[in-house]
Design a protein around this motif. Structure first.
Motif, mmCIF file in Angstrom:
data_model
loop_
_atom_site.group_PDB
_atom_site.id
_atom_site.type_symbol
_atom_site.label_atom_id
_atom_site.label_comp_id
_atom_site.label_asym_id
_atom_site.label_seq_id
_atom_site.Cartn_x
_atom_site.Cartn_y
_atom_site.Cartn_z
ATOM 1 N N ARG A 28 0.825 -1.197 0.000
ATOM 2 C CA ARG A 28 0.000 0.000 0.000
ATOM 3 C C ARG A 28 0.868 1.258 0.000
ATOM 4 O O ARG A 28 0.588 2.214 -0.732
ATOM 5 N N LEU A 29 1.931 1.245 0.812
ATOM 6 C CA LEU A 29 2.831 2.403 0.853
ATOM 7 C C LEU A 29 3.486 2.655 -0.505
ATOM 8 O O LEU A 29 3.617 3.801 -0.937
ATOM 9 N N LEU A 30 3.881 1.585 -1.172
ATOM 10 C CA LEU A 30 4.495 1.724 -2.493
ATOM 11 C C LEU A 30 3.496 2.303 -3.493
ATOM 12 O O LEU A 30 3.828 3.212 -4.258
ATOM 13 N N GLU A 31 2.264 1.816 -3.464
ATOM 14 C CA GLU A 31 1.237 2.320 -4.375
ATOM 15 C C GLU A 31 0.944 3.793 -4.119
ATOM 16 O O GLU A 31 0.792 4.579 -5.062
ATOM 17 N N GLU A 32 0.891 4.200 -2.843
ATOM 18 C CA GLU A 32 0.661 5.606 -2.494
ATOM 19 C C GLU A 32 1.809 6.481 -2.979
ATOM 20 O O GLU A 32 1.595 7.567 -3.513
ATOM 21 N N LYS A 33 3.038 5.987 -2.800
ATOM 22 C CA LYS A 33 4.211 6.742 -3.237
ATOM 23 C C LYS A 33 4.211 6.908 -4.755
ATOM 24 O O LYS A 33 4.509 7.989 -5.271
ATOM 25 N N MET A 34 3.853 5.836 -5.468
ATOM 26 C CA MET A 34 3.792 5.904 -6.926
ATOM 27 C C MET A 34 2.721 6.900 -7.364
ATOM 28 O O MET A 34 2.924 7.666 -8.309
ATOM 29 N N GLN A 35 1.603 6.922 -6.652
ATOM 30 C CA GLN A 35 0.517 7.843 -6.982
ATOM 31 C C GLN A 35 0.941 9.291 -6.752
ATOM 32 O O GLN A 35 0.665 10.158 -7.581
ATOM 33 N N LYS A 36 1.639 9.557 -5.635
ATOM 34 C CA LYS A 36 2.107 10.914 -5.331
ATOM 35 C C LYS A 36 3.072 11.425 -6.389
ATOM 36 O O LYS A 36 3.050 12.597 -6.740
ATOM 37 N N LEU A 37 3.932 10.529 -6.872
ATOM 38 C CA LEU A 37 4.930 10.924 -7.865
ATOM 39 C C LEU A 37 4.374 10.932 -9.287
ATOM 40 O O LEU A 37 5.053 11.353 -10.214
ATOM 41 N N GLY A 38 3.155 10.455 -9.461
ATOM 42 C CA GLY A 38 2.543 10.436 -10.783
ATOM 43 C C GLY A 38 3.058 9.305 -11.652
ATOM 44 O O GLY A 38 3.147 9.438 -12.871
ATOM 45 N N ILE A 39 3.394 8.190 -11.027
ATOM 46 C CA ILE A 39 3.847 7.009 -11.765
ATOM 47 C C ILE A 39 2.652 6.083 -11.922
ATOM 48 O O ILE A 39 2.084 5.620 -10.940
ATOM 49 N N PHE A 40 2.291 5.836 -13.167
ATOM 50 C CA PHE A 40 1.131 4.989 -13.440
ATOM 51 C C PHE A 40 1.591 3.704 -14.112
ATOM 52 O O PHE A 40 2.578 3.690 -14.845
ATOM 53 N N GLU A 41 0.857 2.632 -13.871
ATOM 54 C CA GLU A 41 1.198 1.326 -14.449
ATOM 55 C C GLU A 41 1.188 1.367 -15.979
ATOM 56 O O GLU A 41 1.955 0.672 -16.623
ATOM 57 N N LYS A 42 0.346 2.223 -16.555
ATOM 58 C CA LYS A 42 0.264 2.302 -18.019
ATOM 59 C C LYS A 42 1.547 2.905 -18.617
ATOM 60 O O LYS A 42 1.837 2.694 -19.789
ATOM 61 N N ASP A 43 2.319 3.641 -17.797
ATOM 62 C CA ASP A 43 3.571 4.257 -18.266
ATOM 63 C C ASP A 43 4.777 3.339 -18.096
ATOM 64 O O ASP A 43 5.893 3.736 -18.417
ATOM 65 N N ILE A 44 4.551 2.151 -17.555
ATOM 66 C CA ILE A 44 5.663 1.236 -17.277
ATOM 67 C C ILE A 44 5.613 0.054 -18.243
ATOM 68 O O ILE A 44 4.584 -0.602 -18.377
ATOM 69 N N ILE A 45 6.745 -0.179 -18.913
ATOM 70 C CA ILE A 45 6.877 -1.376 -19.742
ATOM 71 C C ILE A 45 7.587 -2.419 -18.891
ATOM 72 O O ILE A 45 8.656 -2.149 -18.330
ATOM 73 N N GLU A 46 6.988 -3.601 -18.822
ATOM 74 C CA GLU A 46 7.529 -4.653 -17.957
ATOM 75 C C GLU A 46 7.891 -5.875 -18.803
ATOM 76 O O GLU A 46 7.073 -6.381 -19.555
#
Length: 137
Positions: free
Chosen positions: A9-27
């Motif tokens: 949950r903390l990681l997801e919140e941090k990603m949200q604050k920084l504006g990092i979205f799953e759609k912007d990540i190539i895995e």
């Protein structure tokens, strides 16, 4: 092995604050190397993430589990993006700089000061020595 829900949950919140979205990540996934034996040879546990807007790439193969490597890779990615956005030094960089300062050569003045102290100390020790005389009492 699973990840603590609070950490997730903390990681997801941090990603949200920084504006990092799953759609912007190539895995991408590939086979990891190193220790782990047959399990590593059979499964693709190495995780490679690329954040499209910033161009930052992260590769993680620390664990034998793909699930854990995905979590760790995202944590590393968010740390790098945060460092880039906020411009603050990461804890790792601060540690490296501290070691560099400790290993840095001393200035000429500092060397002279140390040598003066050593000389004074040796003089003190010389004065404590017993005096050898040629005649006995």
């Amino acid at each position: 092995m699973s990840i603590n829900i609070n950490k997730q949950r903390l990681l997801e919140e941090k990603m949200q604050k920084l504006g990092i979205f799953e759609k912007d990540i190539i895995e991408n996934f590939s086979r990891a190397g190193g220790k782990g034996g047959q399990h590593l040879n059979k499964t693709s546990t190495c995780v490679h993430l690329k954040h499209i807007p910033t161009g930052i790439e992260v590769k993680c193969q620390q664990e034998r589990s793909q699930f854990l490597n995905r979590f760790i890779a995202r944590r590393i990615l968010t740390g790098k993006i945060e460092q880039m956005m906020l411009g603050k030094k990461s804890e790792e960089q601060q540690r490296i700089e501290k070691i560099r300062r400790q290993k840095r050569k001393r200035s000429k003045r500092a060397k002279e000061k140390i040598l003066r102290y050593k000389h004074m100390h040796s003089e003190k020790k010389k004065e404590r020595r017993k005096i050898n005389s040629d005649y006995e009492c």
